[in-house]
Design an enzyme around this catalytic site. Sequence first.
Site, PDB file in Angstrom:
ATOM      1  N   HIS A   1       5.613   3.911  -1.660  1.00 24.73           N
ATOM      2  CA  HIS A   1       4.798   4.903  -1.234  1.00 24.73           C
ATOM      3  C   HIS A   1       3.198   4.552  -0.701  1.00 24.73           C
ATOM      4  CE1 HIS A   1       1.655   3.310  -5.012  1.00 24.73           C
ATOM      5  NE2 HIS A   1       2.256   3.227  -5.562  1.00 24.73           N
TER       6      HIS A   1
ATOM      7  N   ASP B   1      -1.527  -1.959  -3.212  1.00 28.72           N
ATOM      8  CA  ASP B   1      -0.902  -0.998  -3.785  1.00 28.72           C
ATOM      9  C   ASP B   1      -1.277   0.518  -3.435  1.00 28.72           C
ATOM     10  OD1 ASP B   1       0.282   0.832  -5.654  1.00 28.72           O
ATOM     11  OD2 ASP B   1      -1.015   0.922  -6.833  1.00 28.72           O
TER      12      ASP B   1
ATOM     13  N   GLU C   1       2.657   9.480  -5.677  1.00 30.19           N
ATOM     14  CA  GLU C   1       2.681   8.219  -6.460  1.00 30.19           C
ATOM     15  C   GLU C   1       2.245   7.996  -7.417  1.00 30.19           C
ATOM     16  OE1 GLU C   1       4.222   4.217  -8.174  1.00 30.19           O
ATOM     17  OE2 GLU C   1       2.444   5.197  -7.003  1.00 30.19           O
ATOM     18  N   GLU C   2       1.308   7.777  -7.369  1.00 29.04           N
ATOM     19  CA  GLU C   2      -0.288   7.764  -8.176  1.00 29.04           C
ATOM     20  C   GLU C   2      -0.218   8.555  -9.160  1.00 29.04           C
ATOM     21  OE1 GLU C   2      -1.625   4.880  -8.440  1.00 29.04           O
ATOM     22  OE2 GLU C   2      -1.034   3.404  -6.598  1.00 29.04           O
TER      23      GLU C   2
ATOM     24  N   ASP D   1       7.068  -1.675  -3.809  1.00 36.39           N
ATOM     25  CA  ASP D   1       6.297  -1.331  -4.330  1.00 36.39           C
ATOM     26  C   ASP D   1       4.947  -2.466  -4.627  1.00 36.39           C
ATOM     27  OD1 ASP D   1       3.242   0.109  -5.685  1.00 36.39           O
ATOM     28  OD2 ASP D   1       4.640   1.010  -6.889  1.00 36.39           O
TER      29      ASP D   1
ATOM     30  N   HIS E   1      -5.757  -1.023  -8.740  1.00 33.13           N
ATOM     31  CA  HIS E   1      -6.177   0.338  -8.705  1.00 33.13           C
ATOM     32  C   HIS E   1      -7.700   0.465  -8.504  1.00 33.13           C
ATOM     33  CE1 HIS E   1      -2.841   2.755 -10.612  1.00 33.13           C
ATOM     34  NE2 HIS E   1      -2.453   2.447  -9.222  1.00 33.13           N
TER      35      HIS E   1
END
Length: 436
Positions: A121, A133, A167-168, A196, A283
């Site tokens: 992603h 990420d 994706e998130e 990922d 994140h």
Amino acid sequence: MKLSARLSALAGSSALVLGALAGAAPASAAPSGAVAVPDIAVANVKQHLADLQSIATANGGNRAHGRAGYKASIDFVKAKLDAAGFTTSLQQFTSGGATGYNLIADWPGGDPNQVIMAGSHLDSVTSGPGINDNGSGSAAVLEAALTVARTGYQPTKHLRFGWWGAEELGLIGSKYYVNNLPTTERAKVKGYLNFDMIGSPNPGYFVYDDDPTIEQTFKSYFAGLGVPTEIETEGDGRSDHAPFKNVGIPVGGLFTGADYIKTAAQAQKWGGTSGQAFDRCYHSSCDTTANINDTALDRNSDAVAHAIWTLSGTGTTPPTGTVFENTADVTIPDSPGAAVTSTVNVTGITGNAPSNLSVGVNIVHTYIGDLVVDLVAPDGTVYNLHNRTGGSADNIVQTYTVNASSEVANGAWKLRAQDKAGADTGYISNFKLTFP
């Protein structure tokens, strides 16, 4: 990796292992070819990450779905692939009132009825640039694709690459792709590889426990480096492989950890810091180019290429015979410790075992001079394979030939390993029997 991944890691590996773990049914080995797998230059992968960082910096600090930074990221990757000779297509979808994009790139040639696909992603969360990420997976897949073009690789199977949007927000892009792929096209995809988060700053080395052939392809690569692996559970089913898996497409992949805490045992095995998250910037706004472990990124990028080249084949004749295989890891305790076994259940073979029974052994261990390794027949007869030779060498990756013609073929065959001296550890990574 999407936010709900941390909520999903209740114990357990995937349910769709397709029958190749303990008591495995016959399975064919991954094809091996004459073309050497190229080394992926980590400097190139890091340059892609720097470019993605620059895109985020110029677009409000992120590359999230529906934001300018995501579209700029897609355009950046597409331009690289177009220039390299790929056939690319943008797939649009809508989520949360905003337009999202998937990028699909096909390498010309190969059997169109046998497709090997690798993907990642490309979107970040809104709170940061998303360099680990999932810039890390996206950049490694991009460089692997560019290496395919640079080397003029012509595999037996058809190669396809994908970069997923949103994706998130819940695997939106990859779900859209799979749901809109006709059933006849789904059947042509023989394997999907997902990457990922593969450059975590306090990394672990995790392999998806899904399709056994894909899993073993990755485990064998890391065993060759002397790097132990563990089954990936933190984000099990919570990345873009899940939509593929849910429609029966074989899947596999790599992961270096998110906000789970590295244990003392894992730190002893892999280095790094115990008691800290694999990625403390998960994140967050600090998920920048400074949030990457170069060694993990390098190893995993090479593993991406290893799997793509190995699974796509090169037109050579695959090994013949009926293979029974167990790819489940079995820890070998340090001395003094009991012997441990990995078992395959042989069925459907008429009469006795052959005089040239092929025994494939893949043991990751830091000092093989400590090990005694035996093949144990169903009636308990012991055939010694390795008896504390090799000194300080690490890892046993070898195929032995055993005259087992006095044994009935069908039944539970065991690979038995015992550590006879202290201070070194390892595990049985793979055990297989090949009946000609």
